[in-house]
Design an enzyme around this catalytic site. Structure first.
Site, short mmCIF file in Angstrom:
data_model
loop_
_atom_site.label_atom_id
_atom_site.label_comp_id
_atom_site.label_asym_id
_atom_site.label_seq_id
_atom_site.Cartn_x
_atom_site.Cartn_y
_atom_site.Cartn_z
N ASP A 199 -7.20 1.25 0.01
CA ASP A 199 -6.07 0.73 0.62
C ASP A 199 -5.48 -0.42 -0.22
O ASP A 199 -4.46 -0.76 -0.72
CB ASP A 199 -6.01 0.13 2.01
CG ASP A 199 -5.97 1.22 2.97
OD1 ASP A 199 -5.93 2.62 2.61
OD2 ASP A 199 -6.40 1.01 4.16
N ASP A 213 0.66 3.79 -3.09
CA ASP A 213 0.42 5.26 -2.98
C ASP A 213 1.22 6.03 -3.97
O ASP A 213 0.63 6.93 -4.60
CB ASP A 213 0.52 5.67 -1.78
CG ASP A 213 0.11 7.07 -1.43
OD1 ASP A 213 -0.88 7.40 -1.51
OD2 ASP A 213 1.13 7.94 -1.03
N GLU A 252 -4.42 0.48 -3.92
CA GLU A 252 -3.14 0.89 -3.82
C GLU A 252 -2.04 -0.09 -3.70
O GLU A 252 -1.05 -0.24 -4.53
CB GLU A 252 -2.96 2.05 -2.57
CG GLU A 252 -3.62 3.31 -2.83
CD GLU A 252 -3.23 4.11 -1.72
OE1 GLU A 252 -3.25 5.41 -1.80
OE2 GLU A 252 -2.86 3.72 -0.43
N GLU A 272 0.80 -1.23 -0.01
CA GLU A 272 0.03 -0.01 -0.02
C GLU A 272 0.69 1.27 -0.04
O GLU A 272 0.69 2.10 -0.70
CB GLU A 272 -0.88 -0.08 1.26
CG GLU A 272 -1.97 1.00 1.23
CD GLU A 272 -2.59 1.25 2.67
OE1 GLU A 272 -2.73 2.25 3.05
OE2 GLU A 272 -2.57 0.15 3.44
#
Length: 225
Positions: free
Chosen positions: A113, A44, A116, A40
């Site tokens: 989440d 991002d 990502e 994650e």
């Protein structure tokens, strides 16, 4: 869509894909297995870069401000959760029993989440091209019309996206709750930084929060650019 026919298209490494789909609640019940927080973190950055490039190339007439606002909408929790739903990501999440029983597969925070994390796994297994293909598929026409998409969001989601441009966060506080259980009235205050605040009222905490968000959006005025 079965996982073998969809997500593995972008994440060829089965171990990475499994890790990207594993929530911490699953690991709490099955200790010693990796979960998706590290992916994650990587995802991002990957998502931000890919979406920035897509917007830059597809909208040559947009200035920096408009590009920034569009990116903020798409990388926000509501934006990424919507992208996750488009590829049925929730169907494949590995969740603990408690999280699953409370609707974890549909929670925007978990979906965003996981989106990502899968983007991070796609980048590691197939490079930036795989991550780009994943996000183009998941976002679809949203990259071409983020403003239209934003207009369909509820006030709280719109406020998240609006504040994401400046890095502010909406904080909701219940000021009062009165009346009998079957006819309660809630007053909620939403604040964003030291200078922005508004109040809303409703028959539920959620309704009052939406009213407060709508009031703050009205106070902020229309977006420019």
């Amino acid at each position: 869509m079965p996982m073998s026919l969809s997500l593995s298209t972008w994440v060829s490494d089965p171990d990475l894909l499994r890790e990207a789909l594993t929530h911490s609640s699953y690991v709490a019940e099955h200790p010693g297995r990796p979960f998706n927080e590290r992916l994650e973190f990587l995802g991002d950055a990957v998502v931000g870069l890919v979406i920035a490039e897509l917007l830059y190339r597809r909208h040559p007439d947009w200035d920096e401000g408009r590009l920034t606002r569009a990116r903020a909408r798409l990388v926000s929790q509501p934006g990424l959760a919507e992208a996750a739903r488009r590829i049925h990501l929730g169907d494949h999440l590995r969740l603990g029993r408690g999280e699953q029983s409370t609707g974890g597969r549909h929670k925007p925070s978990l979906l965003a989440d996981a989106m990502e994390a899968v983007a991070g796994a796609a980048f590691l297994s197939g490079g930036l091209s795989a991550a780009t293909d994943l996000l183009i598929t998941a976002l679809g026409e949203l990259v071409d019309s983020p403003e239209t998409r934003a207009a369909r969001r509820d006030p709280k989601s719109q406020l998240i996206e609006r504040l994401a441009v400046t890095g502010e966060e909406a904080v909701y506080t219940v000021l009062s709750a009165s009346g009998p259980d079957h006819e309660k009235s809630f007053t909620v205050k939403v604040s964003a930084g030291p200078a922005l605040a508004a109040e809303g009222r409703g028959r539920s905490k959620k309704a009052a929060e939406q009213e407060a968000a709508a009031a703050l959006l009205e106070a902020l005025g229309p977006e420019t650019g």
